[in-house]
Design a protein around this motif. Structure first.
Motif, PDB file in Angstrom:
ATOM      1  N   GLN A  54      12.073 -21.776  38.135  1.00 16.31           N
ATOM      2  CA  GLN A  54      12.915 -22.560  37.374  1.00 16.31           C
ATOM      3  C   GLN A  54      11.410 -23.877  36.748  1.00 16.31           C
ATOM      4  N   LEU A  57       9.548 -23.689  33.908  1.00 13.18           N
ATOM      5  CA  LEU A  57       9.972 -23.148  33.324  1.00 13.18           C
ATOM      6  C   LEU A  57      10.309 -24.354  32.128  1.00 13.18           C
ATOM      7  N   GLU A  58      11.927 -24.493  32.755  1.00  4.44           N
ATOM      8  CA  GLU A  58      12.487 -26.427  32.348  1.00  4.44           C
ATOM      9  C   GLU A  58      11.352 -26.936  32.223  1.00  4.44           C
ATOM     10  N   LYS A 140      21.395 -16.447  34.146  1.00  2.00           N
ATOM     11  CA  LYS A 140      21.926 -16.288  33.088  1.00  2.00           C
ATOM     12  C   LYS A 140      23.599 -16.123  32.655  1.00  2.00           C
ATOM     13  N   TYR A 144      23.554 -20.623  33.168  1.00  3.41           N
ATOM     14  CA  TYR A 144      22.340 -22.031  33.164  1.00  3.41           C
ATOM     15  C   TYR A 144      22.365 -22.070  31.697  1.00  3.41           C
ATOM     16  N   ALA A 145      21.479 -20.660  31.537  1.00  5.39           N
ATOM     17  CA  ALA A 145      20.591 -21.680  29.923  1.00  5.39           C
ATOM     18  C   ALA A 145      21.287 -20.074  29.303  1.00  5.39           C
ATOM     19  N   THR A 146      21.208 -20.476  27.527  1.00  8.32           N
ATOM     20  CA  THR A 146      21.999 -19.536  27.223  1.00  8.32           C
ATOM     21  C   THR A 146      20.477 -19.092  26.375  1.00  8.32           C
ATOM     22  N   ASN A 147      19.191 -19.343  26.497  1.00  8.85           N
ATOM     23  CA  ASN A 147      17.693 -18.599  26.079  1.00  8.85           C
ATOM     24  C   ASN A 147      18.412 -16.614  27.107  1.00  8.85           C
ATOM     25  N   ARG A 148      18.400 -15.578  25.705  1.00 10.36           N
ATOM     26  CA  ARG A 148      19.096 -14.532  26.595  1.00 10.36           C
ATOM     27  C   ARG A 148      17.490 -13.683  27.507  1.00 10.36           C
ATOM     28  N   ARG A 149      16.625 -14.311  26.986  1.00 12.10           N
ATOM     29  CA  ARG A 149      15.357 -13.913  27.705  1.00 12.10           C
ATOM     30  C   ARG A 149      15.146 -14.614  29.209  1.00 12.10           C
ATOM     31  N   TYR A 150      15.680 -15.553  28.958  1.00 14.21           N
ATOM     32  CA  TYR A 150      15.581 -16.558  30.388  1.00 14.21           C
ATOM     33  C   TYR A 150      15.524 -15.442  31.728  1.00 14.21           C
ATOM     34  N   LEU A 154      11.575 -16.326  33.595  1.00 15.88           N
ATOM     35  CA  LEU A 154      11.730 -16.821  35.473  1.00 15.88           C
ATOM     36  C   LEU A 154      10.819 -15.259  36.284  1.00 15.88           C
TER      37      LEU A 154
END
Length: 296
Positions: A54, A57-58, A140, A144-150, A154
């Motif tokens: 995380q 990525l973040e 997801k 925590y995140a809106t990205n479907r590929r999160y 990770l």
């Protein structure tokens, strides 16, 4: 035509350099923050692999504005309960409020508390702490995140850089990182991580305990499948370097090219090459070997 070829070559070279630079940034990030992630895992139960992935990525490997200017490695926004310093950036909406920390370690701690103390993430802590895939999907699902590929992103980072091995390590008050077996993961003067073989260790047990495949352990240490582990042997957990940790070394009684390569963290084939020796040759006692540069 020649101009197009040159332009294409320059673009390709730039891409390769950029990829190499990104790789170095990522490896440096992991090295810098892995112990913090392991410590947070012990205190709050969040897999170290997830925390590191995380953060990577973040924060863009620590290069994002939030990370550099605000020590915010997880993109945590202010929310109503934040009383600390703030900075504003466009995100899902314009001019959103993000938390600012005094140092990166505070960001890692706040990330742990953010997940641990909010009811929406409660179900994460019922998951298997070694199941990083379930944790990635769970983050997801909990919003925590809106990205479907999160989750996919990770998991890709965790597997590409073998971050899952840190989920089976412990952090002690004196600062040692210990594999689940009790092998202390030591740091060589070159910066390489290694363990010291204990009595009755075998390749299968050691491989499982340090979470590195036997093939890789053998490759990293210039060893063959029929090599037996002996108490006191140094076993590196990552590939040795092309050059040694010292410039030169005078051969002592009982030393071999392999033992010298292990002692100074240099790949065996590079040690041979730097000294213009054929594989299998052994040096004489008192001979001076070159570990950086090439022998005259």
């Amino acid at each position: 035509m020649m101009k197009n070829w040159i332009l294409g070559t320059l673009v390709l070279f730039s891409t390769v350099v950029s990829a190499q630079s990104r790789l170095e940034l990522r490896e440096a990030y992991i090295e810098k923050y892995k112990n913090i992630a392991i410590r947070e895992m012990q205190m709050y139960g969040i897999p170290a692999s997830i925390t590191l992935a995380q953060g990577i990525l973040e924060s863009g490997d620590g290069t994002s504005d939030l990370a550099r200017e605000g020590n915010n490695h997880f993109g945590i926004k202010c929310h109503s309960d934040w009383n600390g310093r703030r900075m504003y950036k466009d995100d899902d909406e314009d001019d959103e409020c993000f938390r600012v920390y005094d140092h990166a370690e505070a960001s890692f701690r706040d990330h742990s508390l953010f997940l641990k103390e909010r009811s929406r993430y409660e179900r994460l802590f019922r998951l298997d702490p070694y199941d990083y895939e379930a944790w990635a999907e769970g983050l997801k699902d909990c919003g925590y995140a809106t990205n479907r590929r999160y989750p996919e992103l990770l998991i890709g980072i965790i597997e590409d850089y073998e971050l899952y091995k840190y989920d089976k390590m412990e952090y002690t008050p004196d600062g040692d990182v210990i594999a689940s077996s009790g092998h202390v993961v030591l740091v060589h003067e070159s910066g390489l991580e290694y363990v010291v073989v204990k009595a009755n260790d075998d390749w299968n047990r050691l491989s499982m305990e340090v979470d590195v495949t036997i093939d890789r352990l053998l490759d990293y240490n210039d060893l063959k499948w029929d090599t037996k582990l002996e108490e006191g042997m140094i076993i590196y957990l990552e590939r040795k370097y092309r050059r040694g940790s010292v410039e030169k070394h005078r051969v002592q009684e009982g030393e071999t090219m392999h033992s010298i390569s292990q002692k100074f963290g240099i790949r065996l084939d590079k040690l041979y090459k730097r000294n213009h020796m054929l594989p299998g040759e052994e040096p004489k006692v008192g001979e001076v070997l070159t570990l950086q540069g090439y022998r005259d």
